[in-house]
Scaffold this active site. Structure first.
Site, short mmCIF file in Angstrom:
data_model
loop_
_atom_site.label_atom_id
_atom_site.label_comp_id
_atom_site.label_asym_id
_atom_site.label_seq_id
_atom_site.Cartn_x
_atom_site.Cartn_y
_atom_site.Cartn_z
N GLU A 111 -4.14 -9.82 -25.19
CA GLU A 111 -3.04 -9.97 -24.23
C GLU A 111 -2.49 -11.59 -24.34
O GLU A 111 -1.33 -11.93 -23.88
CB GLU A 111 -3.07 -9.50 -22.92
CG GLU A 111 -4.12 -9.92 -22.12
CD GLU A 111 -4.36 -9.21 -20.84
OE1 GLU A 111 -3.28 -8.36 -20.39
OE2 GLU A 111 -5.40 -9.46 -19.94
N CYS B 165 -2.80 -0.27 -23.86
CA CYS B 165 -2.89 0.26 -22.61
C CYS B 165 -1.76 -0.45 -21.64
O CYS B 165 -1.74 0.01 -20.36
CB CYS B 165 -4.06 -0.01 -21.72
SG CYS B 165 -4.70 -1.87 -21.63
N HIS C 61 0.86 -1.45 0.01
CA HIS C 61 -0.10 -0.06 0.01
C HIS C 61 1.02 1.13 0.06
O HIS C 61 0.50 2.33 -0.64
CB HIS C 61 -0.81 0.10 1.31
CG HIS C 61 -2.10 -0.81 1.18
ND1 HIS C 61 -2.58 -1.72 2.16
CD2 HIS C 61 -2.80 -1.09 -0.08
CE1 HIS C 61 -3.57 -2.13 1.49
NE2 HIS C 61 -3.71 -1.93 0.34
N ARG D 199 -12.12 -2.05 -16.80
CA ARG D 199 -11.80 -3.57 -16.89
C ARG D 199 -12.35 -4.42 -15.81
O ARG D 199 -12.17 -4.26 -14.61
CB ARG D 199 -10.01 -3.73 -17.07
CG ARG D 199 -9.58 -5.09 -17.31
CD ARG D 199 -8.38 -5.35 -17.47
NE ARG D 199 -7.43 -5.08 -16.20
CZ ARG D 199 -6.36 -5.17 -16.13
NH1 ARG D 199 -5.62 -5.23 -17.39
NH2 ARG D 199 -5.70 -5.09 -14.99
N ARG E 160 6.91 -11.62 -16.61
CA ARG E 160 7.14 -10.25 -16.65
C ARG E 160 7.72 -9.91 -15.42
O ARG E 160 8.09 -8.71 -15.25
CB ARG E 160 5.73 -9.54 -17.05
CG ARG E 160 4.67 -9.90 -15.96
CD ARG E 160 3.31 -9.59 -16.29
NE ARG E 160 3.15 -8.10 -15.93
CZ ARG E 160 1.79 -7.41 -16.11
NH1 ARG E 160 0.99 -8.10 -16.89
NH2 ARG E 160 1.50 -6.00 -15.64
C1 PEP Z 1 -1.00 -5.45 -19.76
O1 PEP Z 1 -1.01 -6.75 -19.71
O2 PEP Z 1 -0.41 -4.80 -20.90
C2 PEP Z 1 -1.83 -4.73 -18.97
C3 PEP Z 1 -2.14 -3.37 -19.30
O3 PEP Z 1 -2.65 -5.14 -18.02
P1 PEP Z 1 -1.79 -5.64 -16.39
O4 PEP Z 1 -0.78 -4.95 -16.72
O5 PEP Z 1 -2.76 -5.11 -15.49
O6 PEP Z 1 -1.67 -7.10 -16.62
MG MG Z 2 -2.46 -7.87 -18.41
#
Ligand code: PEP
Ligand code: MG
Length: 537
Positions: A428, A497, A188, A330, A460
């Protein structure tokens, strides 16, 4: 006499920025001795300290923004839970002093949370430490809020960890940033720092006990370094870097207000990503083209799942803020690196390839139904769009559409105001990117963070694979180009995004592929709009 040697320690960037100043070492509570009374007196003292702490949290929450108030509410709810006090009450009845009983009870609970595999629960241990220290301070009459009074530059708060209330009680006009030796970028406190633009490093890899109060420090939360006793050369480098950053920020600020247009006059929609509702409070709606992504996960991190009215209030607040601009919400993207206790499976060998995003929503229809009802009710208030994460096959979106249509019918039959929102999907998952045309959707939003992960088979969150985890990978760019082409052929909007859109070099590649809508963190708005203005392709 030789000058003390510069020391450089690596840290994880929780909130970007730069700061130079005197280190103010905080986080160590100053406890005064207190005399022990009878068990009844000790229990009364602890109960009074808990009451005072609850009142203090309520006072802080009364003037806090929505995100902060939510964090404080979580703490208040924890404190009001009778079960939290039970072990301390038992120990006091057995003759233990209130402060000892409280510290031991909380320590046991904190140890349980810290032993969790799940990062989310480990991060919640910080909330418990915050409560442990707040109640202990109330019991002892001690105060340990760090104070940078007297320092010349903005000081740098250096601590093992920082709790949400300590963060909120700190006067950040006196601090240029914080370096935490513990902590986590998903805590947080890290969220609060990001939403307020306070540079912060977490997990600094050094020796906190060796840092003297007032020692000079450079906090480089752009490249992830804490430098103590910076040499003349380092200070000069810092000054140059800070000046360059300030100059660039000033230049970019000119592009913040006007609509984003490329050098050749192509209008690009630039929307914002709202990771939590509080973040929009710092943005002028006219500086963006609406909200391109709202990560609703933040709503699901309290002690209980959010009910329909709570969700509706949040979505309606965003629609009001956007004043006629599109607001894209979302649906819950829990799972993967975003587990939610009691909701996501905790026994998956590979959660990134598991019951995540829309897969979870469809597997838990009773939870999804609440979110759908709140969304269709909010859609009656303005141009709300809804998109689903981790969509893999067209049947998932067909099912989602059916659920939305059914919810609208039922609510209309009950006389509740609602509307069918535009329904889109995050692109994605590679299979969805390859066959985007097959999906029954109104729009696409490319989630490049996950697309890169799934196309290149690199997690990631694994820095060891950073060189393979490359958004420039031709396979990734091919898929993005393919989705943009499908959008153009079918008249469906395509936006992106993921973090890629906020990197000026990568943004040029995306604009070159024909992308016309991006959604970025509010802090990146000016930078992205300036990069668009420079783009001459
Ligand atoms: C993405 O995967 O690029 C995305 C915007 O969603 P998140 O980062 O929340 O997985
Ligand atoms: Mg994502």
């Amino acid at each position: 006499m030789s000058l003390p040697a510069e020391q450089r320690w690596r840290g994880t960037i929780a909130s970007r920025g730069l700061a130079l100043g005197a280190a103010v070492v905080g986080g160590i509570a100053v406890m005064r001795a207190r005399a022990k009374g009878t068990p009844a007196e000790e229990w009364a003292a602890l109960a009074a300290a808990v009451r005072r702490t609850t009142a203090r949290l309520r006072t802080l929450a009364a003037t806090a923004d929505a995100l902060t108030a939510e964090i404080l509410e979580i703490q208040t709810a924890l404190l009001e839970d009778e079960a939290l006090l039970e072990p301390a009450r038992d120990a006091i009845a057995g003759g233990v002093a209130a402060d000892r009983a409280w510290a031991d009870a909380l320590q046991a609970l904190i140890a349980d949370y810290e032993a969790e595999d799940d990062e989310y629960f480990r991060a919640r241990a910080t909330d418990l430490k915050d409560l442990r220290d707040s109640v202990a301070r109330a019991l002892m009459g001690a105060d340990d809020v760090p104070d940078a009074t007297g320092s010349h530059d903005a000081a740098i708060l250096v601590a093992q960890d920082l709790t949400p209330t300590r963060f909120l009680e700190t006067d950040w006009s006196r601090f240029g940033g914080a370096a935490l030796f513990g902590g986590s970028a998903t805590s947080h406190v890290a969220m609060l720092a990001r939403s307020r633009g306070i540079p912060m490093l977490v997990g600094v890899d050094g020796d906190l006990s060796g840092i003297a109060q007032g020692i000079q420090a450079v906090l480089d939360a752009e490249s992830g370094w804490l430098v103590l006793m910076p040499a003349e050369e380092t200070r000069a480098q810092f000054a140059a870097m800070a000046a360059a950053h300030a100059h660039i920020a000033q230049e970019e600020a000119r592009f913040l207000a006007p609509p984003a247009v490329t050098a050749r006059g192509r209008r690009i929609q630039v929307q914002i990503n709202a990771d939590n509702p509080a973040i929009v409070a710092g943005v002028t709606p006219a500086h963006c083209d609406g909200i391109g992504l709202t990560r609703t996960e933040f709503l699901f991190h309290g002690p209980a799942l959010p009910d329909e009215e709570t969700q509706l209030r949040t979505y309606a607040g965003l629609v009001r803020w956007a004043a006629g601009r599109p607001v894209t919400i979302r649906t819950l993207d829990a799972g993967g690196d975003k587990p939610i206790a009691g909701l996501t499976p905790d026994d998956e060998a590979n959660p990134f390839l598991g019951v995540r995003g829309v897969r979870l929503s469809l597997a838990r229809p009773e939870v999804f139904a609440v979110q759908i009802r709140a969304l269709v009710r909010a859609a009656a208030l303005g141009p709300l769009k809804v998109m689903c994460p981790m969509v893999t096959v067209p049947a998932e979106m067909a099912r989602v559409r059916t659920l939305f249509v059914q919810a609208v019918r039922r609510l209309q039959a009950a006389g509740v105001a609602c509307a069918m929102p535009a329904l889109g999907m995050m692109v994605e998952v590679p299979s969805a990117a390859l066959r985007a045309q097959d999906f029954p959707v109104d729009f696409y939003s490319i989630g490049s963070n996950d697309l890169v992960q799934y196309v290149t088979a690199t997690a990631r969150d694994n820095p060891a694979l950073a060189s393979l985890h490359d958004p420039r990978d031709p396979a990734v760019l091919d898929l993005i180009g393919r989705v943009i082409a499908v959008g153009a052929a079918t008249g469906r909007e395509v936006s992106l995004c993921g973090d890629m859109a906020a990197d000026p070099d990568l943004l040029s590649l995306l604009l070159g592929l024909g992308l016309t809508t991006v959604s970025v963190a509010p802090a990146a708005l000016a930078r992205v709009k300036a990069a668009i203005a420079r783009y001459d392709g």
